[in-house]
Motif scaffolding. Structure first.
Motif, short mmCIF file in Angstrom:
data_model
loop_
_atom_site.label_atom_id
_atom_site.label_comp_id
_atom_site.label_asym_id
_atom_site.label_seq_id
_atom_site.Cartn_x
_atom_site.Cartn_y
_atom_site.Cartn_z
N LEU A 1 90.04 87.77 18.02
CA LEU A 1 91.22 88.78 17.47
C LEU A 1 90.90 90.02 17.14
O LEU A 1 91.51 90.96 17.43
CB LEU A 1 92.08 87.94 16.25
CG LEU A 1 92.68 86.51 16.98
CD1 LEU A 1 93.45 86.06 15.79
CD2 LEU A 1 93.54 86.87 18.10
N GLU A 2 89.64 90.06 16.35
CA GLU A 2 89.40 91.48 15.94
C GLU A 2 88.95 92.37 17.22
O GLU A 2 88.98 93.29 17.37
CB GLU A 2 88.16 91.41 14.91
CG GLU A 2 87.70 92.74 14.62
CD GLU A 2 88.52 93.74 13.74
OE1 GLU A 2 88.35 95.05 13.73
OE2 GLU A 2 89.53 92.99 12.88
N HIS A 3 88.16 91.81 17.98
CA HIS A 3 87.88 92.38 19.41
C HIS A 3 88.86 92.84 20.16
O HIS A 3 89.02 93.63 20.67
CB HIS A 3 87.06 91.48 20.28
CG HIS A 3 86.68 91.89 21.58
ND1 HIS A 3 85.78 93.09 21.80
CD2 HIS A 3 87.12 91.50 22.76
CE1 HIS A 3 85.85 93.18 23.01
NE2 HIS A 3 86.53 92.12 23.71
N LEU A 4 89.96 91.76 20.18
CA LEU A 4 91.20 92.46 20.89
C LEU A 4 92.03 93.45 20.16
O LEU A 4 92.62 93.91 20.81
CB LEU A 4 91.94 91.06 21.17
CG LEU A 4 91.09 90.12 22.06
CD1 LEU A 4 91.95 88.73 22.31
CD2 LEU A 4 91.06 90.52 23.45
N ASP B 1 92.08 96.03 28.81
CA ASP B 1 93.49 96.38 28.89
C ASP B 1 94.28 95.29 28.48
O ASP B 1 93.89 94.07 28.37
CB ASP B 1 93.75 96.61 30.33
CG ASP B 1 93.47 95.46 31.49
OD1 ASP B 1 94.11 94.62 31.53
OD2 ASP B 1 92.71 95.48 32.31
N GLU B 2 95.52 95.38 28.69
CA GLU B 2 96.58 94.41 27.92
C GLU B 2 96.59 93.16 28.76
O GLU B 2 96.47 92.27 28.12
CB GLU B 2 97.96 95.14 27.71
CG GLU B 2 98.91 94.10 27.22
CD GLU B 2 98.75 93.69 26.17
OE1 GLU B 2 99.07 92.35 25.58
OE2 GLU B 2 98.18 94.29 25.33
N GLY B 3 96.58 93.25 29.83
CA GLY B 3 96.41 92.09 30.80
C GLY B 3 95.33 91.05 30.55
O GLY B 3 95.18 90.01 30.45
N ARG B 4 94.03 91.84 30.52
CA ARG B 4 92.78 90.98 29.88
C ARG B 4 92.74 90.60 28.66
O ARG B 4 92.19 89.46 28.48
CB ARG B 4 91.53 92.11 30.49
CG ARG B 4 90.22 91.32 30.22
CD ARG B 4 89.22 92.08 31.06
NE ARG B 4 87.82 91.27 30.81
CZ ARG B 4 86.98 91.65 30.19
NH1 ARG B 4 87.10 92.83 29.69
NH2 ARG B 4 85.97 90.99 30.20
N ARG B 5 93.33 91.43 27.68
CA ARG B 5 93.39 90.94 26.20
C ARG B 5 94.18 89.51 26.27
O ARG B 5 93.96 88.83 25.44
CB ARG B 5 94.09 91.96 25.25
CG ARG B 5 93.06 93.04 24.92
CD ARG B 5 93.64 93.92 23.76
NE ARG B 5 94.71 94.44 23.96
CZ ARG B 5 94.84 95.74 24.28
NH1 ARG B 5 93.77 96.42 24.79
NH2 ARG B 5 96.15 96.19 24.82
N THR C 1 81.33 90.91 11.94
CA THR C 1 80.41 90.80 13.01
C THR C 1 81.00 91.77 14.33
O THR C 1 80.02 92.94 14.69
CB THR C 1 80.23 89.39 13.53
OG1 THR C 1 79.65 88.76 12.50
CG2 THR C 1 79.22 89.48 14.69
N VAL C 2 82.22 91.48 14.70
CA VAL C 2 82.64 92.36 15.68
C VAL C 2 82.83 93.97 15.11
O VAL C 2 82.56 94.98 15.97
CB VAL C 2 84.09 91.81 16.05
CG1 VAL C 2 84.80 92.73 17.22
CG2 VAL C 2 83.72 90.57 16.75
#
Length: 140
Positions: free
Chosen positions: A59-62, A68-72, A130-131
């Motif tokens: 969730l931190e990475h996203l 992009d939004e679709g990949r997230r 970590t992220v």
């Protein structure tokens, strides 16, 4: 025209299914590999703590500037909803706690629940940290 909700998108449902099946198999294998110690199911504790770390990191990475939004969305439903949802297990925690209480092992039950909550919180914070540390390293 607004985008269809995630639960009405066949590809996202398939990603949740695949992630959930993988997470469930990983939980099952962990339960077989990690023994109970003094009747406390350490496998369940381990998957819940590891799952908290993974979910915090994901969730931190996203949340950052990443895909992009679709990949997230695809990562979130595959790894978060699917894998972590299948891997972690509140129902087993509740069932295991009930079993310990029925055996009269109140201290074990309280330690098990308390450890799961505290270690899960710490693991989630470590996943986030970590992220963040990795992101700072890439921008420096």
């Amino acid at each position: 025209m607004p985008a269809r909700p995630a639960y009405r998108q066949p590809l996202l449902l398939l990603l949740v299914l695949l992630g959930g099946a993988t997470g469930t198999l990983a939980r099952w294998a962990t339960g077989l590999a990690v023994p109970h110690v003094d009747r406390v199911p350490l496998g369940t504790l381990a998957v819940n703590v590891v799952g908290a770390f993974v979910l915090g990191a994901l969730l931190e990475h996203l949340a950052g500037r990443g895909p992009d939004e679709g990949r997230r969305r695809a990562l979130r439903v595959t790894l978060g909803t699917g894998f972590c949802g299948g891997f972690t297990t509140y129902s087993a925690l509740a069932n295991d706690t009930d079993a310990l209480l029925r055996q009269g092992l109140v201290g074990h039950a309280l330690g098990y629940v308390g450890s799961t909550l505290v270690l899960g919180l710490v693991a989630s914070a470590l996943g986030i940290a970590t992220v963040r540390r990795g992101a700072r390293g890439r921008t420096a």
